[in-house]
Scaffold this active site. Sequence first.
Site, PDB file in Angstrom:
ATOM      1  N   LYS A 105       0.805  -1.299  -0.064  1.00 34.74           N
ATOM      2  CA  LYS A 105       0.096  -0.059  -0.172  1.00 34.74           C
ATOM      3  C   LYS A 105       0.819   1.332  -0.076  1.00 34.74           C
ATOM      4  CE  LYS A 105      -1.973  -0.924   4.011  1.00 34.74           C
ATOM      5  NZ  LYS A 105      -1.469  -2.563   4.371  1.00 34.74           N
ATOM      6  N   ARG A 132      -9.796   1.154   8.295  1.00 32.18           N
ATOM      7  CA  ARG A 132      -9.433  -0.254   8.660  1.00 32.18           C
ATOM      8  C   ARG A 132     -10.414  -1.003   9.263  1.00 32.18           C
ATOM      9  NH1 ARG A 132      -3.239   0.346   8.499  1.00 32.18           N
ATOM     10  NH2 ARG A 132      -2.446  -1.505   8.686  1.00 32.18           N
ATOM     11  N   ARG A 181      12.223  -7.283   6.273  1.00 36.27           N
ATOM     12  CA  ARG A 181      12.300  -5.839   5.871  1.00 36.27           C
ATOM     13  C   ARG A 181      13.278  -4.914   6.982  1.00 36.27           C
ATOM     14  NH1 ARG A 181       7.147  -1.866   5.113  1.00 36.27           N
ATOM     15  NH2 ARG A 181       6.566  -2.840   7.230  1.00 36.27           N
ATOM     16  N   ARG A 223      11.593  -2.401  11.806  1.00 38.97           N
ATOM     17  CA  ARG A 223      10.723  -1.672  12.226  1.00 38.97           C
ATOM     18  C   ARG A 223      10.105  -2.851  13.611  1.00 38.97           C
ATOM     19  NH1 ARG A 223       5.663   0.223   8.292  1.00 38.97           N
ATOM     20  NH2 ARG A 223       4.254  -1.013   9.581  1.00 38.97           N
ATOM     21  N   ARG A 247      -0.851  -8.383  13.423  1.00 39.57           N
ATOM     22  CA  ARG A 247      -1.328  -7.478  12.417  1.00 39.57           C
ATOM     23  C   ARG A 247      -2.063  -8.218  11.262  1.00 39.57           C
ATOM     24  NH1 ARG A 247       4.271  -4.951  10.711  1.00 39.57           N
ATOM     25  NH2 ARG A 247       3.227  -3.838   9.036  1.00 39.57           N
TER      26      ARG A 247
HETATM   27  P1  AP5 Z   1       4.633  -1.568   1.967  1.00 43.48           P
HETATM   28  O1  AP5 Z   1       4.382  -0.819   0.756  1.00 43.48           O
HETATM   29  O2  AP5 Z   1       5.263  -1.025   3.022  1.00 43.48           O
HETATM   30  O3  AP5 Z   1       3.367  -2.300   2.156  1.00 43.48           O
HETATM   31  P2  AP5 Z   1       2.177  -1.770   3.244  1.00 43.48           P
HETATM   32  O4  AP5 Z   1       0.934  -2.570   2.573  1.00 43.48           O
HETATM   33  O5  AP5 Z   1       2.169  -0.459   3.314  1.00 43.48           O
HETATM   34  O6  AP5 Z   1       2.715  -2.371   4.503  1.00 43.48           O
HETATM   35  P3  AP5 Z   1       2.755  -1.804   5.931  1.00 43.48           P
HETATM   36  O7  AP5 Z   1       4.008  -2.601   6.677  1.00 43.48           O
HETATM   37  O8  AP5 Z   1       3.062  -0.333   5.872  1.00 43.48           O
HETATM   38  O9  AP5 Z   1       1.759  -2.612   6.553  1.00 43.48           O
HETATM   39  P4  AP5 Z   1       0.621  -2.134   7.486  1.00 43.48           P
HETATM   40  O10 AP5 Z   1      -0.679  -1.679   6.726  1.00 43.48           O
HETATM   41  O11 AP5 Z   1       0.254  -3.029   8.680  1.00 43.48           O
HETATM   42  O12 AP5 Z   1       1.226  -0.741   8.298  1.00 43.48           O
HETATM   43  P5  AP5 Z   1       1.038   0.521   8.747  1.00 43.48           P
HETATM   44  O13 AP5 Z   1       2.027   1.606   8.830  1.00 43.48           O
HETATM   45  O14 AP5 Z   1      -0.303   1.300   8.160  1.00 43.48           O
HETATM   46  O15 AP5 Z   1       5.415  -2.752   1.624  1.00 43.48           O
HETATM   47  C1  AP5 Z   1       6.098  -3.624   2.349  1.00 43.48           C
HETATM   48  C2  AP5 Z   1       7.152  -4.187   1.870  1.00 43.48           C
HETATM   49  O16 AP5 Z   1       7.054  -5.025   0.675  1.00 43.48           O
HETATM   50  C3  AP5 Z   1       8.220  -3.251   1.597  1.00 43.48           C
HETATM   51  O17 AP5 Z   1       9.666  -3.638   2.103  1.00 43.48           O
HETATM   52  C4  AP5 Z   1       8.426  -3.088   0.154  1.00 43.48           C
HETATM   53  O18 AP5 Z   1       9.553  -2.658  -0.562  1.00 43.48           O
HETATM   54  C5  AP5 Z   1       7.997  -4.652  -0.307  1.00 43.48           C
HETATM   55  N1  AP5 Z   1       7.136  -4.472  -1.285  1.00 43.48           N
HETATM   56  C6  AP5 Z   1       6.120  -3.411  -2.043  1.00 43.48           C
HETATM   57  N2  AP5 Z   1       5.797  -4.215  -2.945  1.00 43.48           N
HETATM   58  C7  AP5 Z   1       6.425  -5.172  -3.518  1.00 43.48           C
HETATM   59  C8  AP5 Z   1       6.100  -5.983  -4.558  1.00 43.48           C
HETATM   60  N3  AP5 Z   1       5.395  -5.679  -5.539  1.00 43.48           N
HETATM   61  N4  AP5 Z   1       7.217  -7.098  -4.761  1.00 43.48           N
HETATM   62  C9  AP5 Z   1       8.159  -7.432  -3.825  1.00 43.48           C
HETATM   63  N5  AP5 Z   1       8.323  -6.259  -2.744  1.00 43.48           N
HETATM   64  C10 AP5 Z   1       7.669  -5.339  -2.522  1.00 43.48           C
HETATM   65  O19 AP5 Z   1       0.174   0.541  10.158  1.00 43.48           O
HETATM   66  C11 AP5 Z   1       1.044   0.246  11.284  1.00 43.48           C
HETATM   67  C12 AP5 Z   1      -0.011   0.146  12.490  1.00 43.48           C
HETATM   68  O20 AP5 Z   1      -0.470   1.443  12.788  1.00 43.48           O
HETATM   69  C13 AP5 Z   1      -1.144  -0.769  12.574  1.00 43.48           C
HETATM   70  O21 AP5 Z   1      -0.422  -1.986  12.898  1.00 43.48           O
HETATM   71  C14 AP5 Z   1      -2.126  -0.199  13.487  1.00 43.48           C
HETATM   72  O22 AP5 Z   1      -1.405  -0.570  14.969  1.00 43.48           O
HETATM   73  C15 AP5 Z   1      -1.658   1.353  13.338  1.00 43.48           C
HETATM   74  N6  AP5 Z   1      -2.611   1.865  12.460  1.00 43.48           N
HETATM   75  C16 AP5 Z   1      -2.432   2.553  11.332  1.00 43.48           C
HETATM   76  N7  AP5 Z   1      -3.540   2.760  10.559  1.00 43.48           N
HETATM   77  C17 AP5 Z   1      -4.686   2.514  11.298  1.00 43.48           C
HETATM   78  C18 AP5 Z   1      -5.753   2.568  11.168  1.00 43.48           C
HETATM   79  N8  AP5 Z   1      -6.745   3.124  10.103  1.00 43.48           N
HETATM   80  N9  AP5 Z   1      -6.803   2.194  12.311  1.00 43.48           N
HETATM   81  C19 AP5 Z   1      -6.160   1.667  13.328  1.00 43.48           C
HETATM   82  N10 AP5 Z   1      -4.897   1.520  13.523  1.00 43.48           N
HETATM   83  C20 AP5 Z   1      -4.044   1.981  12.531  1.00 43.48           C
END
Ligand code: AP5
Length: 215
Positions: free
Chosen positions: A13, A88, A127, A161, A172
């Site tokens: 994402k 979410r 990662r 991370r 998660r």
């Molecule tokens: P990346 O692009 O970072 O993927 P992502 O889906 O954004 O993954 P996140 O780690 O950000 O996941 P998340 O949604 O749990 O975290 P968030 O920060 O939102 O890619 C991941 C890896 O894969 C990278 O190394 C990238 O290079 C690689 N990659 C990407 N595309 C690829 C491809 N095509 N091929 C190969 N490799 C690839 O949330 C963190 C925490 O915050 C949550 O757990 C929660 O506690 C809180 N939070 C955030 N938003 C909310 C909400 N709306 N409500 C409640 N709690 C929330």
Amino acid sequence: MKLILFGAPGVGKGTQSKLLAQEFSIPQISTGDIFRRAIENKTELGKQAKDFLDKGILVPDLVVLGMVKERLKEEDTKKGFILDGFPRTIPQAEGLEKMLMEIGSRLDKVVEIRVPTEELNKRLVNRRLCRTCGEEYNLIYKPIPENGICVKCSGKEFYHRSDDSEEVVFKRNSEYEKNTFPLIEFYKNNKLLLSVDGVKPIEEVNKDILNLLKG
Ligand code: AP5
């Protein structure tokens, strides 16, 4: 263009939102990034969110909705935005609809990125990030250079991370299954949902998304 990028932790994402934000010259709004910045800066929001992020569980809806509402009032969102990691839960999705309705606006599309769980675990557990510029590495797919110097900024410090440990990634994922997956039906019913295969290389996924958005 008002978009949501949707999918399980690690589907890409953040990666795809950044590319689309450049393409359309609109901001990427990542709730995860906002929380991590707040935690680093030890703000009130950061104090509220830290425990949830450390455990891999969702921050309460009211906190998230208040934060997004404030962010969407900023001038740079007037032309559009890409929401990354929000909504979410069903209450978050309903809250977003209400916020947009209040300003006479609505979502254009919701893009779901699909990747099998096994691949997601490999992406997240392996990662590593550059402490200086945030460039992403992966111990399997894109190792840190042997000289220990970041290819983008020459930084020398890398980190894992805290929520990318095997145990927290598992949590998660289960939060996603329980609370977030039901949104697929919600956005299918609203006729906004598009789906892409996120296993392909990053540039191909980006092309697929752009093609879907044009269609
Ligand atoms: P990346 O692009 O970072 O993927 P992502 O889906 O954004 O993954 P996140 O780690 O950000 O996941 P998340 O949604 O749990 O975290 P968030 O920060 O939102 O890619 C991941 C890896 O894969 C990278 O190394 C990238 O290079 C690689 N990659 C990407 N595309 C690829 C491809 N095509 N091929 C190969 N490799 C690839 O949330 C963190 C925490 O915050 C949550 O757990 C929660 O506690 C809180 N939070 C955030 N938003 C909310 C909400 N709306 N409500 C409640 N709690 C929330």
